[in-house]
Design a protein around this motif. Structure first.
Motif, mmCIF file in Angstrom:
data_model
loop_
_atom_site.group_PDB
_atom_site.id
_atom_site.type_symbol
_atom_site.label_atom_id
_atom_site.label_comp_id
_atom_site.label_asym_id
_atom_site.label_seq_id
_atom_site.Cartn_x
_atom_site.Cartn_y
_atom_site.Cartn_z
ATOM 1 N N ALA A 18 0.881 -1.241 -0.118
ATOM 2 C CA ALA A 18 -0.063 0.029 -0.207
ATOM 3 C C ALA A 18 0.794 1.506 0.051
ATOM 4 O O ALA A 18 0.737 2.196 -0.694
ATOM 5 C CB ALA A 18 -1.161 -0.028 1.144
ATOM 6 N N GLN A 19 1.862 1.294 0.768
ATOM 7 C CA GLN A 19 2.842 2.424 0.692
ATOM 8 C C GLN A 19 3.668 2.555 -0.756
ATOM 9 O O GLN A 19 3.747 3.652 -1.033
ATOM 10 C CB GLN A 19 3.996 1.998 1.851
ATOM 11 C CG GLN A 19 3.569 2.370 3.274
ATOM 12 C CD GLN A 19 4.603 1.778 4.342
ATOM 13 O OE1 GLN A 19 5.489 1.216 4.041
ATOM 14 N NE2 GLN A 19 4.150 2.151 5.476
ATOM 15 N N GLY A 20 3.895 1.578 -1.260
ATOM 16 C CA GLY A 20 4.258 1.697 -2.554
ATOM 17 C C GLY A 20 3.467 2.260 -3.604
ATOM 18 O O GLY A 20 3.779 3.190 -4.495
ATOM 19 N N GLN A 21 2.152 1.787 -3.350
ATOM 20 C CA GLN A 21 1.202 2.292 -4.310
ATOM 21 C C GLN A 21 0.981 3.498 -4.262
ATOM 22 O O GLN A 21 0.799 4.415 -5.162
ATOM 23 C CB GLN A 21 -0.333 1.309 -4.343
ATOM 24 C CG GLN A 21 -0.228 0.061 -4.828
ATOM 25 C CD GLN A 21 -1.163 -0.754 -4.237
ATOM 26 O OE1 GLN A 21 -1.726 -0.955 -3.152
ATOM 27 N NE2 GLN A 21 -1.634 -1.739 -5.109
ATOM 28 N N ALA A 22 0.913 4.104 -2.861
ATOM 29 C CA ALA A 22 0.712 5.555 -2.767
ATOM 30 C C ALA A 22 1.783 6.389 -2.847
ATOM 31 O O ALA A 22 1.803 7.523 -3.577
ATOM 32 C CB ALA A 22 0.467 5.706 -1.222
ATOM 33 N N ALA A 23 3.019 5.840 -2.820
ATOM 34 C CA ALA A 23 4.433 6.655 -3.351
ATOM 35 C C ALA A 23 4.207 6.675 -4.878
ATOM 36 O O ALA A 23 4.594 7.819 -5.342
ATOM 37 C CB ALA A 23 5.519 5.933 -2.787
ATOM 38 N N LEU A 24 3.828 5.841 -5.420
ATOM 39 C CA LEU A 24 3.675 5.790 -7.136
ATOM 40 C C LEU A 24 2.973 6.884 -7.360
ATOM 41 O O LEU A 24 3.048 7.747 -8.184
ATOM 42 C CB LEU A 24 3.221 4.625 -7.630
ATOM 43 C CG LEU A 24 4.508 3.312 -7.764
ATOM 44 C CD1 LEU A 24 3.640 2.321 -7.998
ATOM 45 C CD2 LEU A 24 5.584 3.937 -8.810
ATOM 46 N N GLN A 25 1.706 7.038 -6.727
ATOM 47 C CA GLN A 25 0.641 8.197 -7.166
ATOM 48 C C GLN A 25 1.034 9.256 -6.832
ATOM 49 O O GLN A 25 0.593 10.439 -7.081
ATOM 50 C CB GLN A 25 -0.660 7.795 -6.114
ATOM 51 C CG GLN A 25 -1.419 6.566 -6.772
ATOM 52 C CD GLN A 25 -2.645 6.151 -6.188
ATOM 53 O OE1 GLN A 25 -2.969 7.138 -4.944
ATOM 54 N NE2 GLN A 25 -3.476 5.374 -6.369
ATOM 55 N N ALA A 26 2.073 9.473 -5.722
ATOM 56 C CA ALA A 26 2.450 10.871 -5.422
ATOM 57 C C ALA A 26 3.886 11.261 -6.122
ATOM 58 O O ALA A 26 4.426 12.202 -6.085
ATOM 59 C CB ALA A 26 3.009 10.767 -4.095
ATOM 60 N N GLY A 27 4.291 10.199 -6.920
ATOM 61 C CA GLY A 27 5.278 10.418 -7.944
ATOM 62 C C GLY A 27 6.944 10.238 -7.118
ATOM 63 O O GLY A 27 7.743 11.005 -7.786
ATOM 64 N N ASP A 28 6.733 9.780 -6.113
ATOM 65 C CA ASP A 28 7.790 9.762 -5.165
ATOM 66 C C ASP A 28 8.479 8.241 -5.681
ATOM 67 O O ASP A 28 8.318 7.197 -4.885
ATOM 68 C CB ASP A 28 7.731 9.747 -3.580
ATOM 69 C CG ASP A 28 8.824 9.413 -2.806
ATOM 70 O OD1 ASP A 28 9.756 9.351 -3.264
ATOM 71 O OD2 ASP A 28 8.745 10.011 -1.521
ATOM 72 N N ALA A 29 9.269 8.116 -6.700
ATOM 73 C CA ALA A 29 9.850 6.912 -7.073
ATOM 74 C C ALA A 29 10.806 6.237 -6.270
ATOM 75 O O ALA A 29 10.733 5.016 -5.855
ATOM 76 C CB ALA A 29 10.486 7.110 -8.463
ATOM 77 N N PRO A 30 11.883 6.986 -5.489
ATOM 78 C CA PRO A 30 12.676 6.175 -4.259
ATOM 79 C C PRO A 30 11.961 5.393 -3.092
ATOM 80 O O PRO A 30 12.091 4.434 -2.798
ATOM 81 C CB PRO A 30 13.542 7.330 -3.810
ATOM 82 C CG PRO A 30 13.638 8.418 -5.011
ATOM 83 C CD PRO A 30 12.099 8.245 -5.581
ATOM 84 N N ALA A 31 10.768 6.200 -2.755
ATOM 85 C CA ALA A 31 9.880 5.735 -1.887
ATOM 86 C C ALA A 31 9.143 4.445 -2.073
ATOM 87 O O ALA A 31 8.989 3.342 -1.500
ATOM 88 C CB ALA A 31 8.907 6.849 -1.213
ATOM 89 N N ALA A 32 8.665 4.381 -3.411
ATOM 90 C CA ALA A 32 7.765 3.508 -4.048
ATOM 91 C C ALA A 32 8.843 2.304 -4.199
ATOM 92 O O ALA A 32 8.413 0.954 -3.924
ATOM 93 C CB ALA A 32 7.369 3.849 -5.270
#
Length: 298
Positions: A18-32
């Protein structure tokens, strides 16, 4: 999110996904990347996390080193086989490596009969499944020379939509299959190793009809050594069938596990109405387990 490991429970894995999906939506590739890499390390979330990493080309995606489209269908029985196998410590890596191994074995087989794979003008992969081998074949030949066919609609759709190859549905009865054209090479990997006696010869005859004059039919069987390893006894014809297989999409009575010796296969060849010539029989060729047959249509 540094220092993440694969040692966590299902609940924690779902949280990383879920954190990875949220990071993708936010455009945060390193966190994703960090979250999805952790989720990919757990069986429950492995495939979904993997596919997200592939689609977004995140660092650590398998396509970086395999060099092909590495998305995997959730319906892929062969991936599930690796994922559930006790010797597979890295099912994704094993799955892709196995497809590449199959391509290597096919190339060596065709070289041995002076018919190099790269010279094939058209190639039909029949009973193609969800692309374990197809993705590597596309790298070798280009999608424009490859066609796939399978009896499972989702498998054909996945190959078309994800791997970019044309495809058409097969049928439960060989007589119901309509060939869009004939092909220079028809490759049938591990279909005859699953067929009941009632359809074995019928499928052979139908697949020979898909080969253009001078072209090749390449297929595999569970031969004598495979039967010995499985501790099964062939009947007087040289045949054995059990209604069970790794597939969950096809009736086991129509797609089980079959073993055939050389005599049985040669007898089915002799029954064919069309002129064919066996160029090579190679015992234990594919995966050091299945026999390979190379047949030329005159």
């Amino acid at each position: 999110m540094g220092g993440l490991t694969a040692d966590f429970d299902d609940r924690q894995a779902a949280l990383y996904l879920a954190q990875g999906q949220a990071a993708l939506q936010a455009g945060d590739a390193p966190a994703a990347t960090a979250a999805l890499t952790a989720a990919r390390g757990h069986p429950v979330t492995r495939l979904e996390a993997h596919n997200l990493m592939e689609r977004h080309q995140l660092p650590g995606a398998f396509s970086e080193w395999v060099g092909v489209n590495c998305e995997v269908s959730p319906q892929d029985d062969i991936f599930r086989f690796f994922a559930g196998h006790p010797t597979s410590v890295n099912p994704l890596r094993d799955y892709f490596a196995d497809g590449w191994r199959t391509l290597s074995e096919l190339m060596l087989l065709l070289e041995s009969v002076q018919r190099p794979l790269l010279g094939a003008g058209s190639f039909l992969e029949f009973a193609s499944g969800h692309g374990r081998f197809t993705r590597h074949l596309v790298k070798a030949l280009g999608a424009e020379r490859v066609t796939v066919s399978d009896v499972v609609p989702d498998a054909v759709a996945f190959a078309r939509d994800t791997l970019g190859v044309p495809g058409f549905l097969s049928a439960a009865r060989p007589e119901d299959v309509a060939w869009p054209r004939r092909y220079g090479v028809v490759f049938v990997l591990s279909l005859f190793s699953h067929l009941p006696r009632s359809s074995w010869g019928r499928w052979l005859a139908r697949l020979v009809d898909a080969v253009e004059p001078g072209g090749l039919l390449v297929f595999t069987t569970h031969g004598t050594e495979a039967a010995r390893r499985a501790r099964v006894t062939l009947d007087a014809e040289g045949y054995f069938f059990a209604p069970s297989s790794e597939s969950t999409a096809i009736d086991a009575q129509e797609y089980g596990t079959a073993f055939t010796d050389e005599r049985f296969v040669q007898a089915r060849m002799a029954e064919l109405a069309g002129p064919v010539e066996v160029l090579r029989w190679a015992p234990m060729w594919f995966w050091h387990h299945q026999d390979a047959w190379v047949v030329r249509r005159r």
